[in-house]
Design an enzyme around this catalytic site. Structure first.
Site, PDB file in Angstrom:
ATOM      1  N   ALA A  12       0.720  -1.114   0.139  1.00  6.43           N
ATOM      2  CA  ALA A  12       0.063  -0.167   0.327  1.00  6.43           C
ATOM      3  C   ALA A  12       0.852   1.382  -0.093  1.00  6.43           C
ATOM      4  O   ALA A  12       1.677   1.557  -0.288  1.00  6.43           O
ATOM      5  CB  ALA A  12      -1.337   0.081   0.882  1.00  6.43           C
ATOM      6  N   VAL A  13       0.039   2.147   0.182  1.00  8.09           N
ATOM      7  CA  VAL A  13       0.928   3.693  -0.107  1.00  8.09           C
ATOM      8  C   VAL A  13       2.072   3.665   1.016  1.00  8.09           C
ATOM      9  O   VAL A  13       3.608   3.960   0.857  1.00  8.09           O
ATOM     10  CB  VAL A  13       0.639   4.535  -0.172  1.00  8.09           C
ATOM     11  CG1 VAL A  13       1.453   5.898  -0.200  1.00  8.09           C
ATOM     12  CG2 VAL A  13      -0.830   4.589  -0.719  1.00  8.09           C
ATOM     13  N   ASN A 103       0.246  -0.921  13.138  1.00  8.68           N
ATOM     14  CA  ASN A 103      -0.760  -0.296  13.982  1.00  8.68           C
ATOM     15  C   ASN A 103      -1.647  -1.269  14.831  1.00  8.68           C
ATOM     16  O   ASN A 103      -2.673  -1.167  15.156  1.00  8.68           O
ATOM     17  CB  ASN A 103      -1.686   1.377  14.126  1.00  8.68           C
ATOM     18  CG  ASN A 103      -1.394   2.588  13.470  1.00  8.68           C
ATOM     19  OD1 ASN A 103      -0.208   2.257  13.875  1.00  8.68           O
ATOM     20  ND2 ASN A 103      -1.475   3.154  12.973  1.00  8.68           N
ATOM     21  N   SER A 129       5.683   6.571  12.419  1.00  8.89           N
ATOM     22  CA  SER A 129       4.327   7.906  12.379  1.00  8.89           C
ATOM     23  C   SER A 129       5.243   8.946  11.638  1.00  8.89           C
ATOM     24  O   SER A 129       6.275   8.786  11.156  1.00  8.89           O
ATOM     25  CB  SER A 129       4.310   7.929  13.724  1.00  8.89           C
ATOM     26  OG  SER A 129       3.440   9.373  13.960  1.00  8.89           O
ATOM     27  N   LYS A 184       3.528   4.076  20.354  1.00  8.55           N
ATOM     28  CA  LYS A 184       3.189   4.264  19.085  1.00  8.55           C
ATOM     29  C   LYS A 184       1.520   5.050  19.565  1.00  8.55           C
ATOM     30  O   LYS A 184       0.790   6.017  19.114  1.00  8.55           O
ATOM     31  CB  LYS A 184       3.054   3.470  17.960  1.00  8.55           C
ATOM     32  CG  LYS A 184       2.119   3.321  17.042  1.00  8.55           C
ATOM     33  CD  LYS A 184       2.614   5.550  15.989  1.00  8.55           C
ATOM     34  CE  LYS A 184       1.855   5.383  15.027  1.00  8.55           C
ATOM     35  NZ  LYS A 184       1.125   5.011  14.505  1.00  8.55           N
ATOM     36  N   HIS A 187       1.045   8.136  21.301  1.00  9.30           N
ATOM     37  CA  HIS A 187       1.416   9.259  20.524  1.00  9.30           C
ATOM     38  C   HIS A 187       0.480   9.206  19.622  1.00  9.30           C
ATOM     39  O   HIS A 187      -0.044  10.538  19.901  1.00  9.30           O
ATOM     40  CB  HIS A 187       2.644   8.705  19.977  1.00  9.30           C
ATOM     41  CG  HIS A 187       2.735   9.189  18.202  1.00  9.30           C
ATOM     42  ND1 HIS A 187       1.574   9.272  17.360  1.00  9.30           N
ATOM     43  CD2 HIS A 187       3.237  10.244  17.398  1.00  9.30           C
ATOM     44  CE1 HIS A 187       1.563   9.901  16.640  1.00  9.30           C
ATOM     45  NE2 HIS A 187       2.817  10.848  16.065  1.00  9.30           N
ATOM     46  N   ASN A 188      -0.419   8.373  19.372  1.00 10.53           N
ATOM     47  CA  ASN A 188      -1.647   8.351  18.344  1.00 10.53           C
ATOM     48  C   ASN A 188      -2.999   8.948  18.845  1.00 10.53           C
ATOM     49  O   ASN A 188      -3.859  10.156  18.841  1.00 10.53           O
ATOM     50  CB  ASN A 188      -1.920   6.824  17.889  1.00 10.53           C
ATOM     51  CG  ASN A 188      -1.221   6.789  16.587  1.00 10.53           C
ATOM     52  OD1 ASN A 188      -0.554   7.136  16.348  1.00 10.53           O
ATOM     53  ND2 ASN A 188      -2.337   5.596  15.848  1.00 10.53           N
ATOM     54  N   GLU A 191      -2.038  12.680  20.132  1.00 10.15           N
ATOM     55  CA  GLU A 191      -2.463  13.022  18.299  1.00 10.15           C
ATOM     56  C   GLU A 191      -3.879  13.655  18.111  1.00 10.15           C
ATOM     57  O   GLU A 191      -4.388  14.665  18.513  1.00 10.15           O
ATOM     58  CB  GLU A 191      -1.727  11.789  17.184  1.00 10.15           C
ATOM     59  CG  GLU A 191      -2.626  12.454  15.979  1.00 10.15           C
ATOM     60  CD  GLU A 191      -2.258  12.006  15.163  1.00 10.15           C
ATOM     61  OE1 GLU A 191      -3.491  11.418  14.056  1.00 10.15           O
ATOM     62  OE2 GLU A 191      -1.319  11.045  14.672  1.00 10.15           O
TER      63      GLU A 191
END
Length: 483
Positions: A12-13, A103, A129, A184, A187-188, A191
């Site tokens: 994927a991207v 994730n 991230s 992580k 972190h999210n 966010e």
């Protein structure tokens, strides 16, 4: 045939961009995707002429790798990760490394690390991230798992990671098993809090002060030059000045119903499990849920009276107050996030370096900001710091901002402006610094109806008492456990 330095599954991207990032730093990468047409399209397209080797099977991917083999999974969290682990394991040898860069929930990473290590294979669960751009140009990378694997992936990870102003890589070893994915996840969660707070500041400017998107863009541009300098403030500035095809502000045409992928919810659930007050991030998750009830809210707005907002004060003065209120609320959000990490480190036996974690977030990731440098300094000065609110720098900032914070909160609530994150932030601040809170009455209530017992201020901590409040309850008490 030249062997690849690392393999990656999942084009994927994010996966493609990480591969191109690795290749641009001198590494040869072997790639595989379950839909093999994607492999061919990538190799012939974006990867044409580069040191990237396409593989049409896991066996072919593994055969193309130098030993110890390093295979990074960039697939959807959950069952797909487990499925690919089972597909990969038969093609690995002792000491080879599986890396999960998605994730994943940290508890899954704890389980997978144990399972894979029992088979003689090393495992890394790493947070990545920075979105698509970060993956290509330099993300923040937070690896944890089998410590023995770090020496083999460190050169790759640190070369492709974002760098701070002095060239330090925003990537270092976080800790055992699920530590990387936990960090992580936090972190999210932070966010979520940052985005909600910024959105509330925007809402106050729009609803209370009546500013246009262009005027608000100018305010965020000014804020980005000071203490609030950050990626999210920067993109907010750009979003507010962006025009639709007809020349009108695009922001006014976007439906006010927020989506979410679950990592904020995971952060809140972890806080509940660990008994840690993560009120701001939790409120930010619930706020998204409330916004998603668009049709119900629209119907309620027609039947429940809403007071017209009216601000008669000085707009420039309130904007200055709002800047300080946003900064103070932001401090609370990060303070709660780091307290959660400390609680998790104690629970799971991780040795987390909080200053290094702040450094890993300093560049490349979504919450990157100048603010994180101050957090690193706080933990460098006192690695045992229990809460950022006790650090001299942040303590002073809170004292300077408190008046502004209260004025903004009061003015917003008096005028019916929705500010769930900012208001819960000031409540946490007031609660944290209070020597006395009304929990004595709460404990008495629990003892009254459930004989759950209580401690006394005139007795040592740890001694519990029960009162027969009605004269009919007897002296039998329940246990004093905390769930």
């Amino acid at each position: 045939m030249q062997k690849a330095d690392i393999g990656l599954v999942g084009l994927a991207v994010m996966g493609e961009n990480l591969v191109l990032n690795m290749e641009s730093h001198g590494y040869t990468v072997s790639v595989y995707n379950r839909t093999v047409e994607k492999v061919d399209n990538f190799v012939k397209g974006r990867a044409a002429g580069k040191k990237i080797i396409g593989a049409h099977s896991i066996e072919e991917l593994a055969a193309a790798l130098k030993t110890p083999r390093k295979i990074m999974l960039m697939v959807k969290a959950g069952k797909p990760v487990d499925d690919f682990i089972e597909l990969i394991l038969p093609h690995l040898e002792k000491g080879d490394i599986i890396i999960d860069g998605g994730n994943s929930h940290f508890t899954d990473t704890i389980r997978r690390t144990k399972y894979v290590e029992e088979k003689g294979i090393l495992y890394i669960g790493t947070g990545v991230s920075g979105g698509e751009e970060g993956a290509l140009k330099g993300p923040s990378i937070m690896p944890g798992g089998s410590l023995g694997a770090w020496q083999y992936v460190k050169p790759i990870f640190q070369s492709i990671a974002a760098k701070t102003e002095d060239g330090t890589a925003c990537c270092d070893w976080v800790g055992e098993n699920g530590a990387g994915h936990f960090v992580k996840m936090v972190h999210n969660g932070i966010e979520y809090g940052d985005m909600q707070l910024i959105s509330e500041a925007y809402f106050i400017m729009k609803k209370l002060l009546g500013l246009s998107p262009d005027e608000m863009s100018e305010v965020f541009d000014e804020w980005n030059e000071g203490d609030l300098n950050s990626y999210l403030i920067e993109i907010t500035r750009d979003i507010l000045k962006y025009k639709d095809e007809d020349g009108s502000p695009l922001i006014d045409k976007i439906l006010d119903a927020a989506g979410q992928k679950g990592t904020g919810k995971w952060t809140g659930m972890a806080a509940l499990d660990l008994g840690t007050p993560l009120t701001l991030i939790g409120e930010s998750v619930f706020a998204r849920s409330l916004t998603s009830m668009k049709e119900e809210r629209a119907a309620a707005s027609k039947t429940i009276y809403i007071k017209d907002t009216k601000f008669n004060g000085d707009k420039k003065s309130l904007l200055e107050d709002l800047k300080h209120a946003l900064y103070a609320s932001k401090i609370v959000s990060y303070a709660q996030g780091f307290v959660l990490m400390k609680a998790a480190a104690k629970e799971y036996g991780w040795n987390l370096n909080y200053g290094e974690i702040a450094l890993m977030w300093r560049s490349g990731c979504i919450i990157r900001s100048i603010f994180l440098g101050k957090i690193k300094e706080a933990y460098d000065n006192n690695s045992e710091l229990s809460n950022l609110l006790l650090d001299p720098f942040f303590k002073q900032k809170m004292e300077e901002a408190e008046g502004s914070w209260r004025r903004v909160t009061a003015e917003s609530i008096l005028n019916g402006i929705w500010i769930p994150a900012m208001s819960t932030a000031i409540n946490y601040f007031d609660g944290y610094r209070s020597d006395q809170l009304p929990a004595n009455l709460l404990q008495a209530q629990r003892d009254y109806f459930g004989a759950h017992m209580y401690e006394r201020v005139d007795k040592p901590r740890g001694e519990f008492y029960h009162t027969n409040w009605t004269g009919h309850g007897g002296n039998t008490s329940s246990s004093a456990y905390s769930a």
